[in-house]
Design a protein around this motif. Sequence first.
Motif, mmCIF file in Angstrom:
data_model
loop_
_atom_site.group_PDB
_atom_site.id
_atom_site.type_symbol
_atom_site.label_atom_id
_atom_site.label_comp_id
_atom_site.label_asym_id
_atom_site.label_seq_id
_atom_site.Cartn_x
_atom_site.Cartn_y
_atom_site.Cartn_z
ATOM 1 N N GLY A 29 -16.893 24.839 49.591
ATOM 2 C CA GLY A 29 -16.681 25.739 50.725
ATOM 3 C C GLY A 29 -15.262 26.264 50.755
ATOM 4 N N THR A 30 -15.103 27.495 51.217
ATOM 5 C CA THR A 30 -13.783 28.125 51.241
ATOM 6 C C THR A 30 -13.545 28.889 52.530
ATOM 7 N N ILE A 31 -12.276 29.211 52.766
ATOM 8 C CA ILE A 31 -11.882 30.288 53.674
ATOM 9 C C ILE A 31 -11.423 31.415 52.768
ATOM 10 N N SER A 32 -12.002 32.582 52.930
ATOM 11 C CA SER A 32 -11.850 33.628 51.922
ATOM 12 C C SER A 32 -11.557 34.984 52.545
ATOM 13 N N THR A 33 -10.851 35.807 51.761
ATOM 14 C CA THR A 33 -10.713 37.225 52.090
ATOM 15 C C THR A 33 -10.901 38.012 50.807
ATOM 16 N N PHE A 34 -11.249 39.270 50.909
ATOM 17 C CA PHE A 34 -11.515 40.088 49.724
ATOM 18 C C PHE A 34 -10.514 41.221 49.645
ATOM 19 N N GLY A 35 -9.697 41.181 48.598
ATOM 20 C CA GLY A 35 -8.735 42.253 48.373
ATOM 21 C C GLY A 35 -7.380 41.947 48.971
ATOM 22 N N TYR A 36 -6.400 41.612 48.106
ATOM 23 C CA TYR A 36 -5.043 41.325 48.575
ATOM 24 C C TYR A 36 -4.092 41.585 47.413
ATOM 25 N N GLN A 37 -2.934 42.175 47.721
ATOM 26 C CA GLN A 37 -1.951 42.470 46.674
ATOM 27 C C GLN A 37 -0.595 41.859 46.992
ATOM 28 N N MET A 38 0.038 41.276 45.973
ATOM 29 C CA MET A 38 1.409 40.762 46.055
ATOM 30 C C MET A 38 2.254 41.463 44.996
ATOM 31 N N ARG A 39 3.546 41.678 45.305
ATOM 32 C CA ARG A 39 4.478 42.299 44.366
ATOM 33 C C ARG A 39 5.686 41.397 44.194
ATOM 34 N N PHE A 40 5.965 41.022 42.950
ATOM 35 C CA PHE A 40 7.069 40.110 42.646
ATOM 36 C C PHE A 40 8.110 40.857 41.812
ATOM 37 N N ASP A 41 9.312 40.970 42.351
ATOM 38 C CA ASP A 41 10.421 41.621 41.662
ATOM 39 C C ASP A 41 11.081 40.580 40.756
ATOM 40 N N LEU A 42 10.870 40.709 39.453
ATOM 41 C CA LEU A 42 11.341 39.689 38.522
ATOM 42 C C LEU A 42 12.855 39.707 38.339
ATOM 43 N N SER A 43 13.523 40.725 38.887
ATOM 44 C CA SER A 43 14.987 40.727 38.870
ATOM 45 C C SER A 43 15.561 39.829 39.957
ATOM 46 N N LYS A 44 14.713 39.367 40.864
ATOM 47 C CA LYS A 44 15.164 38.525 41.976
ATOM 48 C C LYS A 44 14.843 37.049 41.744
ATOM 49 N N GLY A 45 14.713 36.674 40.493
ATOM 50 C CA GLY A 45 14.444 35.277 40.160
ATOM 51 C C GLY A 45 13.017 35.086 39.671
ATOM 52 N N PHE A 46 12.796 33.969 39.000
ATOM 53 C CA PHE A 46 11.475 33.697 38.446
ATOM 54 C C PHE A 46 10.570 33.131 39.537
ATOM 55 N N TYR A 263 -9.803 26.517 49.382
ATOM 56 C CA TYR A 263 -10.900 25.552 49.487
ATOM 57 C C TYR A 263 -10.718 24.718 50.746
ATOM 58 N N LEU A 264 -11.846 24.342 51.349
ATOM 59 C CA LEU A 264 -11.783 23.601 52.607
ATOM 60 C C LEU A 264 -11.090 22.259 52.453
ATOM 61 N N ASN A 265 -11.098 21.694 51.246
ATOM 62 C CA ASN A 265 -10.402 20.424 51.038
ATOM 63 C C ASN A 265 -8.924 20.612 50.693
ATOM 64 N N HIS A 266 -8.417 21.857 50.845
ATOM 65 C CA HIS A 266 -6.994 22.134 50.644
ATOM 66 C C HIS A 266 -6.314 22.638 51.924
ATOM 67 N N ILE A 267 -7.020 22.634 53.024
ATOM 68 C CA ILE A 267 -6.472 23.205 54.262
ATOM 69 C C ILE A 267 -5.211 22.472 54.713
ATOM 70 N N SER A 268 -5.267 21.157 54.757
ATOM 71 C CA SER A 268 -4.098 20.393 55.221
ATOM 72 C C SER A 268 -2.921 20.563 54.273
ATOM 73 N N GLN A 269 -3.205 20.686 52.973
ATOM 74 C CA GLN A 269 -2.125 20.878 52.000
ATOM 75 C C GLN A 269 -1.434 22.224 52.198
ATOM 76 N N ILE A 270 -2.229 23.266 52.433
ATOM 77 C CA ILE A 270 -1.650 24.591 52.677
ATOM 78 C C ILE A 270 -0.809 24.583 53.953
#
Length: 318
Positions: A29-46, A263-270
Amino acid sequence: MNPNEEQYLKLASYVLHHGHKKADRTGTGTISTFGYQMRFDLSKGFPLLTTKFVPFRLIKSELLWFIHGGTNIRYLLQRNNHIWVEWPFKRYVESDAYQGPDMTNFEKRRLTDPDFRKVYLHQKHLFCRRIIDDKAFAKKWGTLGNVYGAQWRHWQKRNGGQIDQLKWVINKVRKTPFSRRMIVSAWNPEDVPSMALPPCHTLWQLYVNDGKLSCQLYQRSGDIFLGVPFNIASYALLTSLIAKECGLKPGYFIHDLGDAHIYLNHISQIREQLNRKPYKAPTLWLNPKKRSIFDYDMDDIKIENYHHHSKIRGAVAI
């Protein structure tokens, strides 16, 4: 301040608070969303997460395995990388060749039965040891099918030939950096049924501008707690390696997710991770003596100044 890590933390927070419950193949089981974008500027560190420890040695050994066209877990196990073991282990214990204790439904039993977990870990250890020591056993039971390494380096053509997509795309960056066709695909519909796990990161595209190389990944399925941190660092590393070979600087890594889920078994970790303050991003070191992406080994790739919070453990859904 770590703007790259904030991209990931915003994703986790968004799905945690705005996602919807959804069933999945693993039955977790999960908590889910559909469609998400992230942008990482590699000049600002790895972009290796600092709000929990992420083992970079596993990321680089897996990526080198892809780059070398690997599809058998023996290469990974020889480098103490166990992240792909569960799928071939499952295939083995469900076969007539396995003669050990009952492993039926081990995916769930290992999480709820401490006594069984000891048995499971012992049998998995024996399996891994045999993969390393017995080439014939490894050839039969260590293969994952035509996963990333095969598709990147040995895409099968209808006429019986092969396409080395990775060499091809690097050559395109060198000769026609203005091209809009610099794409590598891991999703081969003909091979999907025979793969241990069909590709989650399915397609990536390169883009050159102003002396910088950027990479955009489409990932059909993203396990936000366990998988996505690896994927971010892996493709940032891939972008950096190709950029160096082609005489460019790393630009952006853009990460598009289809089904982004916790995943539902990762909620507390997140939740625990979201309560932690990021450290400054580490930096990537690549051996200046190495020119080709195909020449790197583990010691040629290092992370420097990696300050991080402690590990947060979570079980992988199989």
